[in-house]
Design a protein around this motif. Structure first.
Motif, short mmCIF file in Angstrom:
data_model
loop_
_atom_site.label_atom_id
_atom_site.label_comp_id
_atom_site.label_asym_id
_atom_site.label_seq_id
_atom_site.Cartn_x
_atom_site.Cartn_y
_atom_site.Cartn_z
N PHE A 1 0.79 -1.10 0.04
CA PHE A 1 0.03 -0.03 -0.05
C PHE A 1 0.92 1.32 -0.08
N VAL A 2 2.18 1.20 0.09
CA VAL A 2 3.15 2.54 0.45
C VAL A 2 2.96 3.11 -0.93
N ASP A 3 2.91 2.56 -2.03
CA ASP A 3 2.69 3.31 -3.25
C ASP A 3 1.43 3.82 -3.69
N GLN A 4 0.44 3.25 -2.85
CA GLN A 4 -0.90 3.60 -3.25
C GLN A 4 -1.36 4.77 -2.22
N LEU A 5 -0.75 5.04 -1.04
CA LEU A 5 -1.20 5.94 -0.17
C LEU A 5 -1.18 7.36 -0.70
N GLN A 6 -1.94 8.14 -0.69
CA GLN A 6 -1.52 9.71 -1.26
C GLN A 6 -2.08 10.75 -0.03
N GLU A 7 -1.36 12.04 -0.21
CA GLU A 7 -1.94 13.01 0.38
C GLU A 7 -3.37 13.27 0.03
N GLY A 8 -4.13 13.55 1.02
CA GLY A 8 -5.64 13.83 0.74
C GLY A 8 -6.51 12.66 0.89
N ASP A 9 -5.88 11.43 1.03
CA ASP A 9 -6.89 10.02 1.18
C ASP A 9 -7.55 10.30 2.61
N VAL A 10 -8.61 9.89 2.62
CA VAL A 10 -9.47 9.81 3.78
C VAL A 10 -9.28 8.30 4.51
N VAL A 11 -8.67 8.55 5.73
CA VAL A 11 -8.55 7.41 6.67
C VAL A 11 -9.12 7.33 8.09
N TYR A 12 -10.09 6.35 8.01
CA TYR A 12 -10.69 5.94 9.19
C TYR A 12 -9.98 5.29 10.10
N ILE A 13 -9.75 5.66 11.28
CA ILE A 13 -8.95 4.72 12.50
C ILE A 13 -10.06 3.84 13.31
N TRP A 14 -9.55 2.69 13.11
CA TRP A 14 -10.39 1.55 13.71
C TRP A 14 -9.72 1.11 14.88
N ARG A 15 -10.35 1.14 16.04
CA ARG A 15 -9.73 0.73 17.27
C ARG A 15 -10.30 -0.83 17.40
N SER A 16 -9.42 -1.81 17.48
CA SER A 16 -9.74 -3.44 17.65
C SER A 16 -10.41 -3.36 19.13
N ASP A 17 -11.02 -4.41 19.32
CA ASP A 17 -11.65 -4.49 20.86
C ASP A 17 -10.67 -5.02 21.91
N GLY A 18 -9.45 -5.50 21.45
CA GLY A 18 -8.31 -5.68 22.14
C GLY A 18 -8.96 -6.53 23.65
N GLY A 19 -9.78 -7.42 23.22
CA GLY A 19 -10.21 -8.39 24.09
C GLY A 19 -11.38 -7.89 24.99
N ASN A 20 -11.79 -6.51 24.79
CA ASN A 20 -13.02 -6.19 25.21
C ASN A 20 -14.31 -6.23 24.43
N ARG A 21 -14.80 -7.25 24.42
CA ARG A 21 -15.94 -7.48 23.33
C ARG A 21 -16.86 -6.27 23.30
N GLY A 22 -17.22 -5.93 21.86
CA GLY A 22 -18.23 -4.94 21.81
C GLY A 22 -17.77 -3.53 21.95
N THR A 23 -16.36 -3.50 21.99
CA THR A 23 -15.84 -1.96 21.93
C THR A 23 -14.92 -1.71 20.68
N GLY A 24 -15.07 -2.67 19.62
CA GLY A 24 -14.18 -2.36 18.35
C GLY A 24 -14.98 -1.54 17.45
N GLY A 25 -14.26 -0.81 16.59
CA GLY A 25 -14.81 -0.04 15.60
C GLY A 25 -14.27 1.10 15.18
N VAL A 26 -15.00 2.20 14.46
CA VAL A 26 -14.33 3.35 14.05
C VAL A 26 -14.24 4.46 14.95
N VAL A 27 -13.13 5.12 15.42
CA VAL A 27 -13.05 6.00 16.49
C VAL A 27 -12.62 7.20 16.11
N ALA A 28 -12.28 7.17 14.61
CA ALA A 28 -11.81 8.77 14.25
C ALA A 28 -11.77 8.68 12.77
N LYS A 29 -12.00 10.09 12.15
CA LYS A 29 -11.77 10.20 10.70
C LYS A 29 -10.60 11.17 10.59
N THR A 30 -9.84 10.90 9.76
CA THR A 30 -8.52 11.66 9.34
C THR A 30 -8.20 11.63 7.99
#
Ligand SMILES: [Zn+2]
Ligand SMILES: [Zn+2]
Length: 267
Positions: A34-63
């Motif tokens: 993906f290094v060659d595909q990522l570009q300035e201006g791309d939208v990136v959603y940050i996904w926090r995995s549940d890290g063992g706490n079921r039900g807490t995973g999902g998208v936590v930020a838009k960048t």
């Protein structure tokens, strides 16, 4: 412009703190293709995995990406957020400007699993990667989930509520019956004129002008009940204008009175 999901595991990295305390963040690009595909201006959603706490995973930020990927060989300013043993030696990284954070998370993994159109997203099927490229179709749906209803959506919901485009949507509730004078009279007789969700009383607030005023909501979707007979006792509920609007705001997901009450209680 492309859309991505970047994942972080709160077990190994303090995702919440990092997102909350920084306007610009740096994320690793582990999927090297993906290094060659990522570009300035791309939208990136940050996904926090549940890290063992079921039900807490999902998208936590838009960048949004504000750099091209670059290689760094030492732990940078985010090293403090890594728990020991997990600081990578060398990796490609990219800088992201944080647009909005919602640690709830705003888009829950469990909801996505039940979403007809999004349940086949790769991050749900194969959650081990850091970087995921999102298809245009999925990106549009994610955007809608993150941003919520648009002005156009609100107007359309009101049109549906007013019965102007009845039949266009598969799922909607029985506004036809909500406008019926006889149903309304009987519903008020049975249930009174206090909002059943929030307790609002128009007369109490507006005086004489508000006396006997309440909106009437039909709780059964028409695709479920094709019958034309309405039982005002079981099918109709008095709601104040605010609560009624919120219930109908998303025509694809009309809330139950119970769900609205939970929103009011802040759940
Ligand atoms: Zn209300
Ligand atoms: Zn209604």
């Amino acid at each position: 412009m492309q859309t991505w999901i970047f994942q972080g595991n709160p077990k190994h990295f303090e995702v919440d703190t990092y997102l909350s305390e920084n306007e610009v963040i740096t994320w690793s690009v582990r999927q090297k293709h993906f290094v060659d595909q990522l570009q300035e201006g791309d939208v990136v959603y940050i996904w926090r995995s549940d890290g063992g706490n079921r039900g807490t995973g999902g998208v936590v930020a838009k960048t949004v990406a504000i750099s091209e990927p670059y290689t760094i060989d030492e732990a940078d300013n985010r090293s403090e957020h890594w728990t020991e043993d997990h600081v990578p030696d060398e990796f490609a990284s990219i800088d992201l400007e944080v647009l909005e954070v919602d640690l709830a998370p705003r888009i829950k993994r469990l909801d996505l699993l039940e979403n007809e159109q999004l349940s086949n997203m790769l991050i749900l099927k194969n959650p081990v990667n850091t970087n995921y490229l999102i298809s245009e179709e999925h990106a549009a749906l994610l955007e809608k989930l993150w941003e919520g209803p648009s002005v156009e959506d609100d107007l359309q919901a009101m049109e549906v509520e007013n019965g102007h485009i009845e039949g266009k949507l598969q799922t909607y509730y029985g506004q036809r019956y909500e406008r019926n004078a006889e149903n309304r009279r009987m519903a008020i007789e049975i249930h009174g004129t206090t909002c059943q969700a929030c307790g609002f009383d128009f007369e109490e607030v507006y005086g004489e002008r508000g006396r006997n005023f309440i909106e009437v909501h039909h709780i059964k979707p028409l695709h479920v009940t094709k019958e034309t007979h309405v039982n005002p006792e079981t099918d109709l509920v008095p709601l104040c204008a605010n609560c009624h609007r919120m219930i109908h705001r998303d025509p694809q997901h009309v809330l139950t009175v119970e769900e609205l009450k939970q929103l009011l209680e802040g759940k």
